[in-house]
Every structure is written in C-alpha cells, then in structure tokens.
Design an enzyme around this catalytic site. Structure first.
Site, PDB file in Angstrom:
ATOM      1  N   ARG A 155       0.759  -1.407   0.522  1.00  0.00           N
ATOM      2  CA  ARG A 155      -0.129   0.175   0.220  1.00  0.00           C
ATOM      3  C   ARG A 155       0.949   0.755   0.008  1.00  0.00           C
ATOM      4  NH1 ARG A 155      -4.080  -2.523   3.500  1.00  0.00           N
ATOM      5  NH2 ARG A 155      -3.074  -1.670   5.126  1.00  0.00           N
ATOM      6  N   GLU A 159       4.962 -19.201   1.210  1.00  0.00           N
ATOM      7  CA  GLU A 159       4.148 -19.910   1.842  1.00  0.00           C
ATOM      8  C   GLU A 159       4.750 -21.145   1.812  1.00  0.00           C
ATOM      9  OE1 GLU A 159       2.964 -19.733   4.719  1.00  0.00           O
ATOM     10  OE2 GLU A 159       2.752 -21.578   4.709  1.00  0.00           O
ATOM     11  N   TRP A 203     -21.322  -1.785  41.152  1.00  0.00           N
ATOM     12  CA  TRP A 203     -19.660  -1.775  40.612  1.00  0.00           C
ATOM     13  C   TRP A 203     -19.118  -2.989  39.924  1.00  0.00           C
ATOM     14  CZ3 TRP A 203     -17.048   1.362  44.244  1.00  0.00           C
ATOM     15  CH2 TRP A 203     -17.838   2.017  45.550  1.00  0.00           C
ATOM     16  N   CYS A 255      -7.177 -18.667  14.770  1.00  0.00           N
ATOM     17  CA  CYS A 255      -8.283 -18.726  15.977  1.00  0.00           C
ATOM     18  C   CYS A 255      -9.157 -19.223  15.593  1.00  0.00           C
ATOM     19  CB  CYS A 255      -7.857 -17.347  16.195  1.00  0.00           C
ATOM     20  SG  CYS A 255      -6.946 -16.461  16.008  1.00  0.00           S
ATOM     21  N   ASP A 299       4.500 -15.443  15.711  1.00  0.00           N
ATOM     22  CA  ASP A 299       4.894 -16.181  16.777  1.00  0.00           C
ATOM     23  C   ASP A 299       7.205 -16.288  16.639  1.00  0.00           C
ATOM     24  OD1 ASP A 299       2.198 -15.745  17.451  1.00  0.00           O
ATOM     25  OD2 ASP A 299       1.853 -17.837  16.458  1.00  0.00           O
TER      26      ASP A 299
HETATM   27  C1  LIG Z   1      -6.175 -23.630  17.138  1.00  0.00           C
HETATM   28  C2  LIG Z   1      -5.557 -22.073  17.196  1.00  0.00           C
HETATM   29  C3  LIG Z   1      -6.296 -21.075  17.931  1.00  0.00           C
HETATM   30  C4  LIG Z   1      -6.000 -19.678  18.290  1.00  0.00           C
HETATM   31  N1  LIG Z   1      -6.534 -18.453  19.321  1.00  0.00           N
HETATM   32  C5  LIG Z   1      -5.444 -17.476  18.633  1.00  0.00           C
HETATM   33  C6  LIG Z   1      -6.899 -16.417  19.645  1.00  0.00           C
HETATM   34  O1  LIG Z   1      -7.979 -16.472  19.979  1.00  0.00           O
HETATM   35  N2  LIG Z   1      -6.005 -15.210  19.946  1.00  0.00           N
HETATM   36  C7  LIG Z   1      -5.156 -14.693  19.356  1.00  0.00           C
HETATM   37  O2  LIG Z   1      -4.346 -13.518  19.821  1.00  0.00           O
HETATM   38  N3  LIG Z   1      -4.141 -15.989  18.631  1.00  0.00           N
HETATM   39  C8  LIG Z   1      -4.501 -16.821  18.800  1.00  0.00           C
HETATM   40  N4  LIG Z   1      -3.614 -18.126  17.863  1.00  0.00           N
HETATM   41  C9  LIG Z   1      -2.332 -17.867  17.430  1.00  0.00           C
HETATM   42  C10 LIG Z   1      -2.692 -17.403  16.111  1.00  0.00           C
HETATM   43  O3  LIG Z   1      -3.117 -18.017  15.537  1.00  0.00           O
HETATM   44  C11 LIG Z   1      -1.202 -17.151  16.448  1.00  0.00           C
HETATM   45  O4  LIG Z   1      -0.281 -16.089  16.982  1.00  0.00           O
HETATM   46  C12 LIG Z   1      -0.909 -16.087  14.679  1.00  0.00           C
HETATM   47  O5  LIG Z   1      -1.307 -17.026  13.192  1.00  0.00           O
HETATM   48  C13 LIG Z   1       0.971 -15.926  14.164  1.00  0.00           C
HETATM   49  O6  LIG Z   1       1.156 -15.393  13.240  1.00  0.00           O
HETATM   50  P1  LIG Z   1       2.006 -15.876  12.683  1.00  0.00           P
HETATM   51  O7  LIG Z   1       2.152 -15.161  10.608  1.00  0.00           O
HETATM   52  O8  LIG Z   1       3.301 -15.149  13.142  1.00  0.00           O
HETATM   53  O9  LIG Z   1       2.855 -16.928  12.006  1.00  0.00           O
HETATM   54  P2  LIG Z   1       1.423 -18.295  11.434  1.00  0.00           P
HETATM   55  O10 LIG Z   1       0.225 -17.988  11.830  1.00  0.00           O
HETATM   56  O11 LIG Z   1       1.496 -20.132  12.291  1.00  0.00           O
HETATM   57  O12 LIG Z   1       2.082 -18.181  10.082  1.00  0.00           O
HETATM   58  C14 LIG Z   1       3.422 -18.625   9.564  1.00  0.00           C
HETATM   59  C15 LIG Z   1       3.284 -19.308   8.279  1.00  0.00           C
HETATM   60  O13 LIG Z   1       4.892 -19.671   8.106  1.00  0.00           O
HETATM   61  C16 LIG Z   1       4.603 -20.517   7.140  1.00  0.00           C
HETATM   62  N5  LIG Z   1       5.930 -20.867   7.434  1.00  0.00           N
HETATM   63  C17 LIG Z   1       6.601 -21.299   8.109  1.00  0.00           C
HETATM   64  N6  LIG Z   1       8.003 -21.655   7.673  1.00  0.00           N
HETATM   65  C18 LIG Z   1       7.988 -21.702   6.377  1.00  0.00           C
HETATM   66  C19 LIG Z   1       8.997 -21.602   5.149  1.00  0.00           C
HETATM   67  N7  LIG Z   1       9.967 -21.867   5.472  1.00  0.00           N
HETATM   68  N8  LIG Z   1       8.954 -21.440   4.024  1.00  0.00           N
HETATM   69  C20 LIG Z   1       7.876 -20.847   3.935  1.00  0.00           C
HETATM   70  N9  LIG Z   1       6.802 -20.805   4.103  1.00  0.00           N
HETATM   71  C21 LIG Z   1       6.965 -20.973   6.210  1.00  0.00           C
HETATM   72  C22 LIG Z   1       3.788 -21.451   7.743  1.00  0.00           C
HETATM   73  O14 LIG Z   1       3.656 -22.380   6.815  1.00  0.00           O
HETATM   74  C23 LIG Z   1       2.330 -20.510   8.340  1.00  0.00           C
HETATM   75  O15 LIG Z   1       1.895 -20.729   7.049  1.00  0.00           O
HETATM   76  C24 LIG Z   1      -4.220 -19.012  17.610  1.00  0.00           C
HETATM   77  C25 LIG Z   1      -3.348 -21.031  17.318  1.00  0.00           C
HETATM   78  C26 LIG Z   1      -4.086 -21.302  16.800  1.00  0.00           C
HETATM   79  C27 LIG Z   1      -3.300 -22.790  16.248  1.00  0.00           C
END
Ligand SMILES: Cc1cc2nc3c(=O)[nH]c(=O)nc-3n(C[C@H](O)[C@H](O)[C@H](O)COP(=O)(O)OP(=O)(O)OC[C@H]3O[C@@H](n4cnc5c(N)ncnc54)[C@H](O)[C@@H]3O)c2cc1C
Length: 453
Positions: free
Chosen positions: A24, A37, A438, A47, A287
């Site tokens: 953007r 990905e 309260w 989530c 994460d």
């Molecule tokens: C069941 C569940 C419920 C959840 N509920 C909540 C909630 O209620 N509230 C909340 O705040 N959080 C929640 N979370 C956590 C939240 O989903 C994660 O914190 C968030 O998705 C993190 O985002 P991210 O982009 O860091 O990692 P991810 O979402 O894990 O994405 C990382 C991506 O990188 C890709 N990847 C990794 N290594 C490589 C590589 N070498 N080459 C290419 N691609 C790669 C993976 O395939 C993945 O798609 C939940 C998680 C789960 C599993």
C-alpha cells in the site's frame, strides 16, 4: 530503474500484514514483493479452527481472510507451496523449493521479513504418528480434525494439554457430542493462571462433563493397526477414538538461527522495537520473534495473533521508510471453554513473585450483571499489585458470559502502571443488564488497595 525486492517468509498474520502494508505504501515500480508460503493458504485465521471443528462456523472459507489470488490481484507475488530452505545473509539470498515442481532456486532480497510462525510441541512418545492423532496449528490441521469428527464419529477423545488451544478444542468436541478427557501434566489446566484461578476452570469443566485428569503425563498412544485406540499415561490408561495435541508452541526460529540471525533465550528471534533483527536487512514479525514484557522487562515468547498482526504492521511501515515501534506486551489473553470465560493480563501472583516483586493479591466474587437481573452469572476476579507502589501488576478473570473481555480494563491499567487505588476509582460504566453498580474490576482493585493502605 532499480527496483528493490522485499522477500517475506510466511504468508499468514505477521508476513501478509507486513507485505500488504508495504504494497500500500510502495507500488510495484518501486518495490517488488515476493511472499513464500509453504502451505496452500494465506491470511488464514488459525484462531477460528476450534469453532470450525465445533461447527459453530460451518464454512472453512470464512477462515481465510484473503486468498493467495486476492493478494496477487493487489500486486503481491505470492508463491504458495514454496518452502524457504536457507537464508544466506551475506549474499542476501534465500534458497527455496517449489514443493509441487520439486525444484530449488535462489532469490536475492534487499529486505527480508521472517514470519515463520511457531512450531507446535509434540510429545516424543510411542505411537504419536497414529491415525486419529491431531495437532491444530494450520488450517489444514483444522480441516483434518473436522473430517475425522464428521466421518469417523468418535465417541471418546483425549485432549493432551490444558492450555487455551486444548480447552477450545475440548469445547469443540463436546459440542460435537464427543466425550472428552483433558489430560494435563500440571496440577491445573491453564497454567497461565494462578493455581486458585486454574482450580475454578477445572471445576467448571468437570461440571460440564469434561473429564479433567491432572498431574498425569501421556506416555504413549495405544493403537489397533494404525489407528488410535487409547492413551497410555503414568496413571490409568484412557480410551480414545481420537487425540488432539494442545501442548503449546515454540518460536519457529530454526531457519533464522541456522542463518546466524540471533535468537534469544526464549528461542524467539531477537529484534529491536522496530522489529529489525540484529542482521542487516532482516526483520521479524509474529510468533517466531521474541517479545519484550513491559512489566518484568524480560524477554518472552507469547504466540498470539494480536502481536503478530501488530508486528507485521510495524515491519510493513519500517521496510518502506517508516519509523514505527512495537512497544512490547503485557501478556493479555482471553479464551473460553463451554460456558466459562477466562482472561488474564500482566503478571499472576506466582509470576510476580518469580520476577522479584513484593506483591499482594486479592480475589473477589461478583456477577456479570446486576445480581437481580436475569442472566446475571458469577465472575471471579483476582488482582495483583506491588506492595510499595500500589501499582497494578496483573489481573485474572474466570466467569460466565460477559466476564472475560473485562480483562481489557485491567490491561489498560497495567499498561499505564496505574496504582490499584486509582483503578478502584475509575469511572466505569453501569446498567443492570450489563454490569453490577460496582464493576467486578473495581471491586477487586479496591480489595487489593485495602491490603496495601
Ligand atoms: C487453534 C488456534 C487458536 C488460536 N486462537 C488465538 C486467539 O484466540 N487469539 C490470538 O491472539 N491468537 C490465537 N492463536 C494464535 C495465532 O493464530 C498466531 O499467533 C498467529 O497466527 C501467528 O501469526 P504468524 O504469522 O506469526 O505465524 P503463522 O500464522 O503460524 O504463519 C506462519 C506461516 O509461515 C509458513 N512458513 C513457516 N516456515 C516456512 C518456510 N520455511 N517457508 C515458507 N513458509 C513457511 C507457515 O506455513 C505458516 O503459514 C491461535 C492459534 C491456533 C493454532
């Protein structure tokens, strides 16, 4: 014209937020953006998985906020089913594999965003690869669990691990008519709460018919052929037609660490508050990154979508010349298991002691609405404060509908280092259908303040 190239590893919350915002702010004539990905989805909502498994949400498509195709239409070169294998920080190149074609290539970057997420913990026990044993990290995992429940119609499920994902999956399976046993090694579910608050969760789950087995570890998965039949533990064996793993996650920082990008004591990638790693041209979001805890001042790894989205934004701004800062976290989180809502922020009483605070804590019981109003339901609030300064260090809530989101009031107070006496005097809202006169947060803060004065 020299076009810079931004390469993003990971196409979910952290990575896609960074990539989309960068697009953007810079058009394709200035900045090429390539996202790798490994899986087939982008911008999916992990989530929502428990609610899809529980059939609260019927259509898995709604769990994908933006498909790869939609991202491509917005000018991002999104390459799904592409895995980055190595990062060469000296040459500023990534080596990747096209998982469908089976070919490997290299690509230069000017800036690199590592957003590889978290890696679920899997117990190293015999039989863990049996059919019917599921992790729940990706949307593909969620689909696999849902398919098993739809097609195999399990009678008994064991959820291993009593963190929030374990609890949410327990609820999902209860909703689907499955008898659920929650197995937890600690003396309580939700170890992010103090034991007294965790005990409330355990009691409420048992009241709902979930079997809660504490201080017990899984030692193996029992099978018939390839299929799960039960879980062996260091106590009694448990019968199961399916097993769900909810043992938490660790930062997915291996790729970065192998490239020499510094990783901290939590296992997360070290960044400054601009989300720049210590390696020039490399940023991290989500994460996989280590976080700064504002109350303890220590590094933490807390895998939450809230942080991943915010950090992705900070990176998206900074790779395009902005000066955004990620200010750290205080450990705010909410969840729900059946009718029970759970919230926490800041430090628990045990965490405060561990961090060296001389802390006091008080617990109150109240209701979510005026006690006479239909639907008023119990809520318990515990607040923790520093004895000398009176500063609110943390709060925990366990209660029925309307309880958990009240934690946000406490989160604002913890964030701003407010004394509990001031929290007790806050002008919070009241009307009988929504709150007692309260608010429970005010009551807990007042009781804690009384311990100090
Ligand atoms: C069941 C569940 C419920 C959840 N509920 C909540 C909630 O209620 N509230 C909340 O705040 N959080 C929640 N979370 C956590 C939240 O989903 C994660 O914190 C968030 O998705 C993190 O985002 P991210 O982009 O860091 O990692 P991810 O979402 O894990 O994405 C990382 C991506 O990188 C890709 N990847 C990794 N290594 C490589 C590589 N070498 N080459 C290419 N691609 C790669 C993976 O395939 C993945 O798609 C939940 C998680 C789960 C599993």
């Amino acid at each position: 014209v020299v076009v810079d190239r931004l390469v993003v590893i990971g196409g979910d919350a952290g990575g896609m937020t960074a990539a989309s915002l960068a697009r953007r702010r810079r058009d394709a004539a200035e900045l090429e953006i390539v996202v790798f990905e490994r899986g087939g989805f982008t911008s999916y909502v992990a989530c929502g998985i428990p609610y899809f498994v529980g059939d609260v949400v019927h259509d898995p498509d709604v769990l994908v906020a933006r498909t790869p195709e939609e991202h491509r239409r917005r000018g991002l070169d999104v390459r799904t089913h592409h895995e980055v294998l190595t990062i060469d920080v000296a040459a500023r190149e990534v080596q990747f594999r096209d998982l469908h074609a089976g070919t490997e290539h290299r690509l230069h970057y000017d800036d690199l965003v590592v957003a590889t997420g978290a890696v679920p913990r899997r117990p190293d026990i015999p039989g863990i690869d049996a059919e019917g044993v599921f992790g729940v990290q990706t949307l593909d995992d969620g689909m696999a669990v849902r398919r098993w429940v739809d097609e195999e119609r399990p009678t008994n499920a064991v959820v291993i691990g009593g963190g929030y994902i374990g609890l949410e999956m327990a609820e999902a399976l209860v909703r689907r008519g499955v008898h659920v046993t929650l197995l937890e090694q600690a003396p309580q579910p939700m170890t992010t709460l103090d034991p007294d608050m965790g005990a409330l969760v355990a009691a409420a789950m048992r009241d709902m018919g979930i079997e809660v087995v504490l201080e017990t570890a899984a030692t193996g998965i029992e099978r018939v052929g390839r299929r799960v039949r039960g879980v062996a533990t260091d106590g009694a064996a448990l019968v199961a037609d399916m097993v769900v793993l909810g043992l938490g996650v660790k930062p997915g920082s291996e790729l970065a660490a192998a490239a020499g990008i510094p990783v901290g004591e939590t296992g997360g990638i070290v960044t400054d508050d601009r989300m720049a790693t210590r390696t020039p041209g490399v940023w991290a979001a989500g994460d996989c990154a280590e976080l700064h805890h504002r109350v303890t001042g220590r590094p933490v790894a807390i895998a939450l979508g809230t942080h991943a989205n915010k950090q992705g934004r900070v990176v998206g701004l900074n790779v395009t010349g902005g000066g955004a800062l990620f200010p750290g976290v205080i450990g705010t989180a909410i969840t729900k298991v059946c009718e029970i809502e759970i919230g926490r922020t800041g430090l628990t009483e045990s965490e405060a002691a561990e961090a060296g605070f001389d802390a006091v804590a008080a617990t109150i019981e109240s209701t979510t609405r005026a006690s006479y109003y239909p639907g008023a339901a119990p809520v318990t609030v515990k607040t923790v404060a520093e004895r000398d300064s009176g500063r609110l260090l943390g709060a925990q809530i366990v209660g029925r509908e309307g309880a958990a989101k009240r934690i946000d009031t406490a989160a604002v107070a913890v964030w701003n280092e407010m004394p509990v006496a001031d929290v007790a005097a806050l002008d919070l809202s009241y009307a009988p259908p929504l709150s007692p006169v309260w608010d429970p947060i005010l009551l807990a803060a007042r009781k804690t303040a009384e311990l100090i004065s």
